[in-house]
Structures are given as C-alpha cells and as structure tokens.
Design an enzyme around this catalytic site. Structure first.
Site, PDB file in Angstrom:
ATOM      1  N   GLU A 111       0.853  -1.190   0.000  1.00 37.37           N
ATOM      2  CA  GLU A 111       0.000   0.000   0.000  1.00 37.37           C
ATOM      3  C   GLU A 111       0.891   1.243   0.000  1.00 37.37           C
ATOM      4  O   GLU A 111       0.812   2.083  -0.885  1.00 37.37           O
ATOM      5  CB  GLU A 111      -0.899  -0.028   1.232  1.00 37.37           C
ATOM      6  CG  GLU A 111      -1.755   1.214   1.409  1.00 37.37           C
ATOM      7  CD  GLU A 111      -2.424   1.284   2.774  1.00 37.37           C
ATOM      8  OE1 GLU A 111      -3.392   2.056   2.902  1.00 37.37           O
ATOM      9  OE2 GLU A 111      -1.979   0.591   3.713  1.00 37.37           O
ATOM     10  N   HIS A 112       1.720   1.383   1.020  1.00 40.31           N
ATOM     11  CA  HIS A 112       2.680   2.487   1.126  1.00 40.31           C
ATOM     12  C   HIS A 112       4.089   1.946   0.920  1.00 40.31           C
ATOM     13  O   HIS A 112       4.446   0.910   1.484  1.00 40.31           O
ATOM     14  CB  HIS A 112       2.646   3.133   2.519  1.00 40.31           C
ATOM     15  CG  HIS A 112       1.312   3.646   2.946  1.00 40.31           C
ATOM     16  ND1 HIS A 112       0.833   4.889   2.579  1.00 40.31           N
ATOM     17  CD2 HIS A 112       0.356   3.102   3.744  1.00 40.31           C
ATOM     18  CE1 HIS A 112      -0.353   5.082   3.139  1.00 40.31           C
ATOM     19  NE2 HIS A 112      -0.669   4.019   3.843  1.00 40.31           N
TER      20      HIS A 112
END
Length: 441
Positions: free
Chosen positions: A334-335
């Site tokens: 995601e990040h």
C-alpha cells in the site's frame, strides 16, 4: 529485541518467502460468515438495526432512530470542540488535496477524429451518490474524511454521505465533522462496520442508498463490501494498513525504524516491513526500536510490537538492492518509502506499489495528512491492479462516437466484413445497402 521478526531472504525457501507477503485479511471466511446476518438485519429493520448494532458493537449511549444523522448543531459544536491548530491543519491538508485532485480531474469530454469524418472520445460525469466510509475503531481519522470527501466534491458528486461509527457518547468524532464541513460534505451518518455498508447499499428510513462506497475499513467492512458487491460498487480494496520501507546503505537505520512504526501503530492487523540490502541498516533499526517505542503511547506501542514480532512485520535483509526491489514487487505494498540519498535510482525498479514516497524527507505521515495525493490506497496486494483513490473513482466514463455521412462508407464496409465473418446477420444488415433506404438524400 530478539523478538522482532528478522528474515534473511537468501535463507528462505520459496514457500517461506511467499508467506512474508500474506496479509491479515487474506482469509475472510470467518468475517464473511458473521457479516451475512448483520446485512440481512439492516435490510429488514433499517434504522432500528443500525441503532441496535451501534449500541451493541460501538457501545454508543443514547443512539436512537431520531439521531442517526449528524445535525447542523453537531457540526457547529464540533468547531468549538476542536482546537484551532487542528482545524488549521485540516484546512491546510484539504487545500493541498483539493489542488492535487483538481489537477488530476479529466476533461469533461474529448473527441478525436479517428478516420476522416468519424469521431470518438470519452465523457466523464459524476456518479450520482457515493458513500464515504471513515473508520473509528482504533482512533479518530479526520484525515480519511479529508481524503475521501475532497475528491468527491471536486468530481461534483451531487450526493456524498459519510458513514462513521458513533463514539461511546453516541456522537460523531468532532474532528471528522470539521473535516467534512471544510471539504464540503454535511451528510454524516452514525453507522460503522458491516452495518454501515449494508445501510449504504440498501438505504434505511434515514439513510439514502448509494451507488458506490469508498474508504478503508476493518475486515468486517471488507467482508461486507465483498458480499454486497452486486448491490453497491465496493470501490478499491482498502483494508488494514501496510507499509514497506525500502532502504539502502546510504541512510541511518534508526530513521528507517522510525518510519517503519508509522503504519505498524495503526493496529495489530497492520503489516510493516523494513527491506534493506544493508545488514548495518537492519541492525541499527533493530537497536533503535526501543528508543522510538519510548516516545509512543502505550496503545500504539502494543499495536506496533504485535505487528513487528508477528508474521506480518519486521525486518528483511536482501542479497542486494535488486533482490530487495524484487521482493517489494512481490509484496505490492500500500505504502512504499524509498529511503535513500538517491531514491530515483530505484524508482524505475518498482512496478507494484500503490504509493511511492521518495527520500528521507517524505515519510508516510506527510503523505497521509498534508501532501495532496490520496492516502486511501489498495491493500492486500490490490496494488497489483489498483491505484490510489482518485477523482475518477467518483466519476463514470462514457464512450462517445459520432460518424458523419462522409465518414460512414469505409467504417460500414469494414464493420460488415467482420459482422459476416462472426455470423451476426443483424449486425451486418445494419451497415449494408439496406440501411441506405432510410437515409434522406
């Protein structure tokens, strides 16, 4: 610090390496079984079911069918309750988020000449109604309101509604109301979890049904979205937080450890890995964790320790940066923070990440709250096919075609050849000489 998960990629079997990319929500069977009855109760009992679940699950006192929707007075009170510096930070963040999404917005319509006299293009129009899910279980998240409401307003969605769990006092989090009004949304329902997804899908006496729902949530929310995908568009898969810190030998491991904790503190179901080719960085990070934990609150220490000592987080040492980047692509985070004094050298090697933050001055914190790009991101390997929440997620795209009398003959000729080949007689008739009888000279 020996309890922190520490892996050397070259020592792992193929299965052990594959196990590192698993997320907490990979198996939703338990939640899918449990949310089914919740959905049915909301469908059958509407507001009364939302009150029951808010009272039972969220321990909300004083919740009734008459106060499921935040009032204008609730919004006004929120601005009195929230400190001025927090309000200013919300305004600062929303200003950047708005400007980013205005730049991102597509042209309302475009047409290009594909062949002399034949035109084709796209038209973008806002979805009529979108639900914005804002979680609350492990804290207060006005930033999620900022990230979901702002692009919806930029897209000019006529009906935007926030769904968020009520607190023990039966009220909506004050900062969430401040962020909602600042972004331009004043419809807020006191409902969370699977029951909120069901209310958004079917509507209740108070809640207007929506075409789509966006925003991150717990596995309960993810499971409800999956079950109701035939009723409401569930949007991108946004579940528990996850991050990979990709670090080379040019940075201090203590800094990498600091940023590793950003997403790890969200909850025990988060995922957080430091991936590095440098044993020095790995050992420095391991040694620095106690110092960073000493500056955190007890609950966030507990959450992050659970993550970093379990199967979904810790430190991974790769053979070299090629191997490290390959693992990042396998993981599809995601990040992703690329921590290096030369981050652009690695950017081209990354193909599977929803958000890529470059350098030592771009921690996830800044991206989550203030930079502008959307921080609602696909999780659980969703980055392999999805991107961040965007203004186009609040819009529908229609293809536009226009053929003039001049452009018609060559298109009709070639279309008829293919229609005949595929055996579609009506297709072929519609572009044959039979059509000519209907044209006026």
């Amino acid at each position: 610090m020996t309890d922190v998960t520490y892996k050397v990629l070259s020592e792992l079997s193929a299965q052990e390496r594959a196990d590192l990319v698993k997320r907490s929500e990979t198996d939703l069977s338990f939640f899918l079984e449990k949310v089914g009855p919740i959905i049915e109760e909301v469908k059958a009992d509407g507001d009364a079911a939302l009150v029951r679940f808010g009272t039972d699950f969220d321990k909300a006192r004083g919740l009734t069918v008459d106060n499921l929707k935040a009032t204008e007075a609730d919004f006004d009170e929120a601005f009195d309750l929230v400190e001025d510096d927090v309000i200013e930070a919300i305004r600062f963040g929303i200003d950047n988020i708005r400007r980013f999404h205005e730049e991102q917005a597509p042209e309302p319509m475009w047409l290009k000449e594909m062949h002399p006299g034949a035109f084709a293009g796209d038209r973008f129009t806002p979805i009529s109604s979108v639900a914005l899910y804002v979680p609350r279980g492990k804290g207060s998240f006005p930033s999620v309101t900022m990230m979901t409401a702002t692009p919806g307003v930029v897209a000019k969605v006529p009906n935007l509604a926030i769904f968020t769990p009520p607190g023990p006092d039966g009220k909506v989090d004050a900062a969430t109301l401040v962020a909602a009004r600042t972004a331009g949304v004043e419809t807020v329902y006191k409902a969370g979890g699977a029951q909120a997804v069901a209310a958004a899908a079917f509507g209740t006496e108070t809640v207007k049904p929506c075409k789509k729902i966006v925003g991150p949530g717990s596995p309960w929310v993810v499971a409800a979205k999956r079950l109701l995908a035939g009723v409401i568009d569930p949007g991108l898969p946004a579940g528990p937080s996850e991050v990979v810190i990709l670090a080379d030998d040019t940075i201090d491991g203590g800094l990498a450890a600091m940023d590793l904790l950003i997403e790890a503190e969200h909850g025990p179901d988060s995922s957080a890995w430091l991936v590095t080719s440098s044993e020095r960085v790995a050992k420095e990070a391991l040694a620095a964790l106690p110092k960073h934990w000493a500056n955190m609150t007890e609950q966030r220490i507990e959450f992050s320790k659970t993550v970093l000592t379990g199967p979904s987080g810790g430190i991974v040492v790769a053979r070299d940066m090629d191997d490290a980047c390959a693992f990042v692509n396998e993981y599809g985070p995601e990040h992703l923070e690329i921590m290096s004094t030369k981050p652009f050298e690695y950017l081209g090697m990354i193909t599977e990440a929803a958000e890529i933050l470059l350098g030592t001055h771009t921690p996830v914190t800044i991206a989550n709250f203030a930079l502008g790009p959307n921080a609602v991101l696909p999780t659980s390997m969703g980055a392999n096919t999805w991107g961040p929440l965007s203004v186009t997620d609040f819009m529908r795209r229609s293809s536009i075609g226009y053929v003039t009398p001049k452009g018609y003959p060559p298109l009709a000729k070639n279309a008829k050849i293919l229609a005949d080949y595929e055996g579609f007689s009506s297709h072929a008739n519609a572009v044959s000489e039979l059509r000519q009888a209907y044209f006026k000279d």
